[in-house]
Scaffold this active site. Sequence first.
Site, PDB file in Angstrom:
ATOM      1  N   LYS A  80       3.375 -11.278  36.419  1.00 42.68           N
ATOM      2  CA  LYS A  80       4.666 -11.608  35.804  1.00 42.68           C
ATOM      3  C   LYS A  80       5.794 -10.665  36.233  1.00 42.68           C
ATOM      4  O   LYS A  80       6.940 -11.072  36.312  1.00 42.68           O
ATOM      5  CB  LYS A  80       4.536 -11.601  34.278  1.00 42.68           C
ATOM      6  CG  LYS A  80       3.837 -12.832  33.709  1.00 42.68           C
ATOM      7  CD  LYS A  80       3.885 -12.822  32.192  1.00 42.68           C
ATOM      8  CE  LYS A  80       3.182 -14.056  31.632  1.00 42.68           C
ATOM      9  NZ  LYS A  80       3.225 -14.115  30.169  1.00 42.68           N
ATOM     10  N   ARG A 166       0.924   1.022  19.621  1.00 45.13           N
ATOM     11  CA  ARG A 166      -0.108   2.063  19.639  1.00 45.13           C
ATOM     12  C   ARG A 166       0.311   3.200  20.581  1.00 45.13           C
ATOM     13  O   ARG A 166       0.252   4.359  20.222  1.00 45.13           O
ATOM     14  CB  ARG A 166      -1.427   1.419  20.109  1.00 45.13           C
ATOM     15  CG  ARG A 166      -2.585   2.336  20.199  1.00 45.13           C
ATOM     16  CD  ARG A 166      -3.810   1.593  20.640  1.00 45.13           C
ATOM     17  NE  ARG A 166      -3.668   0.999  21.980  1.00 45.13           N
ATOM     18  CZ  ARG A 166      -4.622   0.351  22.613  1.00 45.13           C
ATOM     19  NH1 ARG A 166      -5.789   0.172  22.023  1.00 45.13           N
ATOM     20  NH2 ARG A 166      -4.419  -0.148  23.824  1.00 45.13           N
TER      21      ARG A 166
HETATM   22  P1  NDP Z   1      -0.067  -6.688  27.508  1.00 40.78           P
HETATM   23  O1  NDP Z   1      -1.314  -6.207  28.137  1.00 40.78           O
HETATM   24  O2  NDP Z   1       1.206  -6.630  28.267  1.00 40.78           O
HETATM   25  O3  NDP Z   1       0.150  -5.887  26.128  1.00 40.78           O
HETATM   26  C1  NDP Z   1      -0.898  -5.715  25.208  1.00 40.78           C
HETATM   27  C2  NDP Z   1      -0.348  -5.089  23.923  1.00 40.78           C
HETATM   28  O4  NDP Z   1      -1.402  -5.051  22.959  1.00 40.78           O
HETATM   29  C3  NDP Z   1       0.148  -3.659  24.100  1.00 40.78           C
HETATM   30  O5  NDP Z   1       1.245  -3.432  23.270  1.00 40.78           O
HETATM   31  C4  NDP Z   1      -1.082  -2.843  23.635  1.00 40.78           C
HETATM   32  O6  NDP Z   1      -0.768  -1.558  23.165  1.00 40.78           O
HETATM   33  C5  NDP Z   1      -1.535  -3.697  22.479  1.00 40.78           C
HETATM   34  N1  NDP Z   1      -2.915  -3.442  22.099  1.00 40.78           N
HETATM   35  C6  NDP Z   1      -4.040  -3.737  22.806  1.00 40.78           C
HETATM   36  N2  NDP Z   1      -5.125  -3.359  22.115  1.00 40.78           N
HETATM   37  C7  NDP Z   1      -4.680  -2.806  20.946  1.00 40.78           C
HETATM   38  C8  NDP Z   1      -5.312  -2.241  19.802  1.00 40.78           C
HETATM   39  N3  NDP Z   1      -6.657  -2.162  19.724  1.00 40.78           N
HETATM   40  N4  NDP Z   1      -4.547  -1.804  18.760  1.00 40.78           N
HETATM   41  C9  NDP Z   1      -3.201  -1.898  18.828  1.00 40.78           C
HETATM   42  N5  NDP Z   1      -2.525  -2.414  19.894  1.00 40.78           N
HETATM   43  C10 NDP Z   1      -3.258  -2.860  20.939  1.00 40.78           C
HETATM   44  O7  NDP Z   1      -0.384  -8.177  27.043  1.00 40.78           O
HETATM   45  P2  NDP Z   1       0.669  -9.358  26.754  1.00 40.78           P
HETATM   46  O8  NDP Z   1       1.795  -8.791  25.980  1.00 40.78           O
HETATM   47  O9  NDP Z   1       0.945 -10.089  27.990  1.00 40.78           O
HETATM   48  O10 NDP Z   1      -0.209 -10.318  25.837  1.00 40.78           O
HETATM   49  C11 NDP Z   1      -0.442  -9.998  24.483  1.00 40.78           C
HETATM   50  C12 NDP Z   1      -1.012 -11.234  23.794  1.00 40.78           C
HETATM   51  O11 NDP Z   1      -0.017 -12.247  23.788  1.00 40.78           O
HETATM   52  C13 NDP Z   1      -2.237 -11.849  24.490  1.00 40.78           C
HETATM   53  O12 NDP Z   1      -3.164 -12.203  23.495  1.00 40.78           O
HETATM   54  C14 NDP Z   1      -1.686 -13.091  25.149  1.00 40.78           C
HETATM   55  O13 NDP Z   1      -2.647 -14.111  25.252  1.00 40.78           O
HETATM   56  C15 NDP Z   1      -0.606 -13.476  24.156  1.00 40.78           C
HETATM   57  N6  NDP Z   1       0.447 -14.313  24.727  1.00 40.78           N
HETATM   58  C16 NDP Z   1       0.730 -15.466  24.066  1.00 40.78           C
HETATM   59  C17 NDP Z   1       1.703 -16.292  24.530  1.00 40.78           C
HETATM   60  C18 NDP Z   1       1.980 -17.567  23.799  1.00 40.78           C
HETATM   61  O14 NDP Z   1       2.674 -18.420  24.355  1.00 40.78           O
HETATM   62  N7  NDP Z   1       1.502 -17.724  22.585  1.00 40.78           N
HETATM   63  C19 NDP Z   1       2.481 -15.996  25.743  1.00 40.78           C
HETATM   64  C20 NDP Z   1       2.145 -14.707  26.335  1.00 40.78           C
HETATM   65  C21 NDP Z   1       1.142 -13.916  25.836  1.00 40.78           C
HETATM   66  P3  NDP Z   1      -0.759  -0.294  24.195  1.00 40.78           P
HETATM   67  O15 NDP Z   1       0.569  -0.316  24.870  1.00 40.78           O
HETATM   68  O16 NDP Z   1      -0.950   0.867  23.291  1.00 40.78           O
HETATM   69  O17 NDP Z   1      -1.909  -0.493  25.138  1.00 40.78           O
END
Ligand code: NDP
Length: 297
Positions: A80, A166
């Site tokens: 992306k 986090r």
């Molecule tokens: P990224 O990898 O860019 O970000 C992941 C996020 O989740 C970060 O903020 C990370 O925090 C956090 N995270 C992961 N594990 C934990 C945990 N155990 N506790 C707290 N925070 C945590 O992923 P995306 O933003 O691209 O995707 C996130 C979700 O959104 C996915 O499930 C994806 O499928 C969904 N999504 C849904 C869409 C829709 O249309 N409904 C569109 C796009 C995405 P840290 O920075 O600390 O690692």
Amino acid sequence: MEANNALHALMKGPLPMLFFCIGDPVVGNPTEHMVEYAFKALDFPGRYLTCTVTKEELAPALWGLRALGFAGGNVTAPHKQTVLQYLDDLSESALLCKAVNCITRKSDGTYYGDNTDGKGFLQSLTERNLQVKNKKIVILGAGGAASAIAVELVLAKAAEVVLVNRTEERSRTLAKRLSGISSTVISVDRWVGTYTIPSDTEVVVQATSVGLFSPSACVDVAFGPRSNRENSSLIACDVVFNPVQTLFLKRAEEAGCTTVDGLGMLVNQGILGIHQWTGKDAQSEGMRSALEEAFYV
Ligand code: NDP
């Protein structure tokens, strides 16, 4: 000879317009089911193909898609952000997010990148008459989905957006990037142990990946201390779409909140993309069902 004639008959007429979904991994990505359903319902002669494209293959894949005349498509992780450099033009949302999830070939043959994730999220609220303007909104997460949503909230002039992640450095970087774009005040809260959603919050968005494919997982948050009546004015949204009813949404519902699932966001970003590609308005209900069916394949 007979077989050749049959093939020739099949190939008569205009070729279907081709669209793509590229990412790695994309196995199990349900978008193709939703888009092909919508093309059929709209009687639009398009085909949507899901292709695994590794990081190393992104550049040649994009030149190939151009050469083959693909009319547009979707981009998913991990491309992306990196895809921006290969496009001719970018929308305001894509520039602010520094990420593209939707590409459209324009009539002059150039390729335009947009980010429709955040717009799809907003649409999933407005279709239920829920507004974000002048509201205080807490976003849990600071990754791609959180950043796309935060951008649209700033553009839609939410009163305040509180970023809670986090890894605090990520939320601070995002806050810095979005401050001053509109009247929206951007702040960052620390997430140590259980995060209690502040009592004056009007919308909370679960935008981390916690809960994806995991019905028993939930981010470490608490909805109190508010009365059930106060919680009834709190809108709790999840970006996770599989399962549709996440544990976060179940807990929010138990606390008396109005809930919005991630499937609405997924469907609405799809509708926006299809409109850019075809000029037609797809209907959400059938697309939602097509996705739900795909989840159980
Ligand atoms: P990224 O990898 O860019 O970000 C992941 C996020 O989740 C970060 O903020 C990370 O925090 C956090 N995270 C992961 N594990 C934990 C945990 N155990 N506790 C707290 N925070 C945590 O992923 P995306 O933003 O691209 O995707 C996130 C979700 O959104 C996915 O499930 C994806 O499928 C969904 N999504 C849904 C869409 C829709 O249309 N409904 C569109 C796009 C995405 P840290 O920075 O600390 O690692």
